[in-house]
Design a protein around this motif. Structure first.
Motif, PDB file in Angstrom:
ATOM      1  N   ASN A 106       1.972  -3.808   2.823  1.00 14.86           N
ATOM      2  CA  ASN A 106       0.942  -3.593   1.803  1.00 14.86           C
ATOM      3  C   ASN A 106      -0.251  -2.823   2.328  1.00 14.86           C
ATOM      4  O   ASN A 106      -0.830  -1.993   1.632  1.00 14.86           O
ATOM      5  CB  ASN A 106       0.457  -4.940   1.259  1.00 14.86           C
ATOM      6  CG  ASN A 106       1.089  -5.156  -0.099  1.00 14.86           C
ATOM      7  OD1 ASN A 106       1.526  -4.195  -0.742  1.00 14.86           O
ATOM      8  ND2 ASN A 106       1.159  -6.404  -0.513  1.00 14.86           N
ATOM      9  N   TYR A 107      -0.596  -3.144   3.557  1.00 12.94           N
ATOM     10  CA  TYR A 107      -1.722  -2.458   4.185  1.00 12.94           C
ATOM     11  C   TYR A 107      -1.479  -0.944   4.184  1.00 12.94           C
ATOM     12  O   TYR A 107      -2.334  -0.160   3.798  1.00 12.94           O
ATOM     13  CB  TYR A 107      -1.899  -2.979   5.616  1.00 12.94           C
ATOM     14  CG  TYR A 107      -2.877  -2.192   6.440  1.00 12.94           C
ATOM     15  CD1 TYR A 107      -4.235  -2.519   6.448  1.00 12.94           C
ATOM     16  CD2 TYR A 107      -2.452  -1.113   7.226  1.00 12.94           C
ATOM     17  CE1 TYR A 107      -5.130  -1.782   7.209  1.00 12.94           C
ATOM     18  CE2 TYR A 107      -3.337  -0.374   7.981  1.00 12.94           C
ATOM     19  CZ  TYR A 107      -4.683  -0.712   7.973  1.00 12.94           C
ATOM     20  OH  TYR A 107      -5.567   0.025   8.723  1.00 12.94           O
ATOM     21  N   LYS A 119       0.649   0.737   2.349  1.00 12.47           N
ATOM     22  CA  LYS A 119       0.760   1.282   0.988  1.00 12.47           C
ATOM     23  C   LYS A 119      -0.611   1.543   0.373  1.00 12.47           C
ATOM     24  O   LYS A 119      -0.759   2.392  -0.496  1.00 12.47           O
ATOM     25  CB  LYS A 119       1.508   0.289   0.100  1.00 12.47           C
ATOM     26  CG  LYS A 119       3.007   0.330   0.242  1.00 12.47           C
ATOM     27  CD  LYS A 119       3.593  -0.570  -0.825  1.00 12.47           C
ATOM     28  CE  LYS A 119       5.057  -0.379  -1.015  1.00 12.47           C
ATOM     29  NZ  LYS A 119       5.611  -1.340  -1.980  1.00 12.47           N
ATOM     30  N   ASN A 120      -1.597   0.777   0.842  1.00  5.86           N
ATOM     31  CA  ASN A 120      -2.919   0.908   0.239  1.00  5.86           C
ATOM     32  C   ASN A 120      -3.792   1.987   0.865  1.00  5.86           C
ATOM     33  O   ASN A 120      -4.892   2.262   0.398  1.00  5.86           O
ATOM     34  CB  ASN A 120      -3.653  -0.429   0.287  1.00  5.86           C
ATOM     35  CG  ASN A 120      -3.107  -1.355  -0.781  1.00  5.86           C
ATOM     36  OD1 ASN A 120      -2.762  -0.889  -1.875  1.00  5.86           O
ATOM     37  ND2 ASN A 120      -2.962  -2.627  -0.466  1.00  5.86           N
TER      38      ASN A 120
END
Ligand code: GCW
Length: 715
Positions: free
Chosen positions: A698-699, A701-702
């Motif tokens: 997620n990190y 992807k953000n």
């Protein structure tokens, strides 16, 4: 007399020390030779330049020679009037008797734009068939002096293998540059034709010095405004500056211009009014630019207008322009970078499917320009299957010098090895030995129109290319366009000498960086044949998760096809069978997933995560190690660069250091986000001896960079 000489040397030294080392001078540094013995020997051997040809291009040759030599030798090299005087550099065109003499000396016939340089009886001779050859010979001689090489027994012959050696600027009329990472466009359209930036001359010199003889000034995503009278006048002003350096101007033609600019109801290439419009427009352009090169066209591709809108083919479209240009000797360069919205098949197959049926239908003055690979300038691709598949059509190579997919402005990645790998790939079109280089130099199919284009990496950045090492890519492109059989190692060495001086230590580090960086980049970005897994739109940084775009073939998931079973695009018979577009000799090298060169594995095969590769590792482990090798490799190169501290000027040393610092972080970013993403499918552990990931998926992807440069403008 003596005093004047000392003064001259002092002035040279002073200019040298005051010169900002910001990279502006590229490889054309022409500094005073520091080694006194060498300088004195040259100064004794060279005193005058004697040129027998009087035209603008030959005058440029003389100006460059006298200017460059005076600076490097620390004495004024003026014009000589008489032949056969010791110390002369004689420039002349070949005649029958000269040709006989040269052939006795073992030289082959001089071709257009080619040259011979030889030394004889205390003189140096630069002989050519035309004044462009003299100009290229002059630059070659300057390179010899700049590299402090022996001039006593010069015996050099160069003939260009390709006729058209061309830059393609993806520069917009508002000065933004599509996929440009070196500032704004150097073409200041707003202030042209009255304000003539001195940079235009420097641009011309740099290109001429490496044999580039054509330039397309405007973006292939073209604007019809370029055909308005005032813009033609602006383009003519640039053409006037480039002409003395042997560079012809091309413009990109928006296919719908007859409608948008001409007010016609259609741009149908078969419509008589449309034909007439193009004829008139071409006449108008040639009036302003008598040696205009022709049109470069992107049609029916990524939303650009084209003949297919009227049910016509690419050949119909190209031919209407070609007919208008033919009376003036102009060419159409029609791009094969097309992929249609409707077609559900593998995008890598589409250009081939569209163009092969058209072979033989193009006019004689049309060239089809093919990107090196079938998808889009990826860090590594197999060759485009169109090479060797259009024997009746002149094929031009299109390389991308700007690094849209190879770290853009921030990564130091030498491109010459990529270019060389493509040029030396065997298409097997006419049996073994049918190299891509032979397709584009015309020898394979007897073509006489030949060329290579490179999408420019130049902008308003003080050092032209933003990343200093981008200069090496521009340089290598010119060298390979002249001789597509050249070796990158030789190019690296020459560029390093000219750019950073002749220290062996510096040369070994610089050439090593240029040699190794491409492979490392492939490893940390797209190892094992992965491709098109970058972030959307601006293409900066990784984005293997990209899945939601207006077209499936703009996403990453379309290309990597990762699932629980494995990863990779099956382009064999069990998949899209893109393989069948290659000649059997080449296709056979790709067909089998156990024997294929690992660098193309996932381009052609969907491979199970736990499949054992020929390295003895599972696919997953191999992927992990490859990613890491890329990261480690770049760190090593960055360290090697540090070992040059104090050996080159601080300014350029720091520029490169700062870019390496970004690259080190980003190489890790590519590796970590790629592994975090693919691990969600493989569900396998990263081998224990490799660094763990710092963050979760997620990190990564953000992370986003909405303001990255080079995005396509939407007017
Ligand atoms: O690689 C893609 C680029 C587009 C470019 C296109 C092309 C000029 O992302 O920006 O458009 O290729 O080559 O036409």
């Amino acid at each position: 007399m003596k005093f004047r000489k000392v003064l001259f040397v002092l002035v040279c030294l002073l200019t040298y020390s005051l010169q900002a080392e910001d990279g502006y001078r590229l490889w054309l540094r022409h500094d005073l030779i520091q080694n006194k013995a060498i300088r004195n020997a040259y100064a004794l051997a060279i005193s005058k330049v004697n040129c027998q040809v009087k035209d603008t291009i030959a005058s440029t040759a003389v100006k460059e020679l006298t200017g460059g030599l005076s600076k490097m030798l620390g004495k004024t090299i003026g014009l000589g009037k008489v032949n056969s005087i010791a110390g002369n550099i004689n420039l002349y065109l070949t005649t029958e008797s000269v040709a006989n003499l040269l052939s006795k000396k073992g030289f082959k016939p001089i071709q257009n734009e080619g040259y011979v340089i030889f030394s004889d009886k205390n003189q140096i001779h630069i002989v050519a068939k035309d004044s462009k050859g003299l100009l290229y010979g002059a630059y070659h001689f300057l390179r010899i002096i700049q590299q402090e090489k022996d001039i006593k027994k010069l015996n050099i012959q160069e003939n260009p293998h390709l006729q058209l050696r061309m830059l393609n600027h993806w520069d917009n009329l508002d000065r933004t540059v599509e996929r440009g990472y070196a500032g704004f466009s150097i073409w200041n359209w707003h202030e042209l034709p009255d304000f003539l930036d001195p940079r235009y001359v420097e641009y011309a010199r740099a290109n001429a010095s490496i044999g580039i003889n054509a330039t397309a000034l405007t973006n292939v995503n073209a604007n019809q405004l370029i055909f308005r009278a005032d813009y033609i006048e602006k383009a003519a002003a640039l053409a006037n500056i480039l002409r003395p350096y042997g560079i012809k101007v091309y413009l990109t033609a928006r296919f719908s211009s007859p409608k948008e600019l001409g007010g016609l109801p259609t741009a149908d290439p078969n419509d008589p009014a449309v034909k007439k419009w193009w004829e008139e427009k071409v006449k108008e352009i040639y009036k302003a630019i008598p040696d205009f090169g022709g049109f470069l066209v992107k049609a029916n591709s990524e939303g650009q207008p084209g003949p297919q809108e009227y049910g016509r083919t690419h050949a119909d479209g190209a031919n209407v322009l070609a007919d208008a240009l033919a009376p003036f000797g102009g060419n159409v360069i029609w791009r094969a970078f097309v992929y249609s919205n409707e077609e559900p098949v593998d995008r890598a197959k589409q250009a081939y499917n569209e163009f092969v049926p058209l072979d033989g239908q193009f006019r004689k003055n049309v060239m089809v320009q093919v990107k090196n690979g079938p998808v889009d300038f990826q860090p590594r691709e197999p060759i485009h299957p169109l090479f060797g598949a259009l024997p009746k059509t002149p094929i031009m190579m299109e390389f991308q010098i700007t690094k849209e997919y190879l770290g853009q402005g921030t990564h130091t990645v030498g491109l010459s090895n990529l270019f060389e790998e493509v040029l030396k790939t065997d298409t097997y079109a006419k049996g073994k030995g049918s190299l891509v280089a032979k397709v584009i130099d015309g020898t394979l199919d007897g073509q006489t129109l030949t060329g290579m284009a490179g999408v420019s990496n130049i902008g308003t950045a003080r050092n032209w290319t933003g990343n200093l090492f981008g200069q090496a890519d521009w340089y290598a492109f010119g060298k390979l366009a002249w001789n597509p059989y050249a070796n990158s190692d030789d190019i690296f060495e020459e560029w390093s000498n000219l750019t950073f001086g002749t220290s062996k230590k510096v040369q070994s580090v610089v050439t090593n960086i240029l040699d190794k960086s491409h492979e490392y980049c492939v490893q940390y970005m797209t190892p094992l044949g992965l491709h098109h897994i970058m972030a959307a739109n601006h293409h900066y940084g990784p984005g293997p998760w990209v899945s939601n775009m207006s077209r499936a073939d703009w996403t990453s998931v379309y290309y990597h096809k990762a699932d629980e079973k494995g990863v990779g695009f099956d382009r064999t018979e069990s998949g899209t069978n893109a393989l069948e577009q290659y000649y059997p000799g080449l296709a056979n090298q790709y067909r089998n997933k156990d024997s294929i060169d690992l660098k193309f594995l996932l381009w052609f095969h969907h491979v199970a995560w736990d499949h054992k590769l020929k390295t003895g590792k599972t696919l997953w482990d191999e992927l992990c190690y490859q990613y890491q090798e890329g990261v480690d490799g770049i760190n090593k190169l960055a360290d090697q660069w540090q070992s040059l501290k104090g050996q080159i000027d601080e300014e350029r040393f720091n520029q490169v250091t700062m870019h390496f610092n970004i690259q080190k972080k980003e190489a890790k970013w590519w590796r970590d986000s790629g592994l975090a993403y693919f691990q969600t499918f493989s569900k396998m552990e990263i081998p224990k001896d490799l660094p763990k990931l710092d963050h979760d998926l997620n990190y990564y992807k953000n992370i986003n960079h909405p303001m990255s440069p080079g995005i396509r403008p939407r007017w």
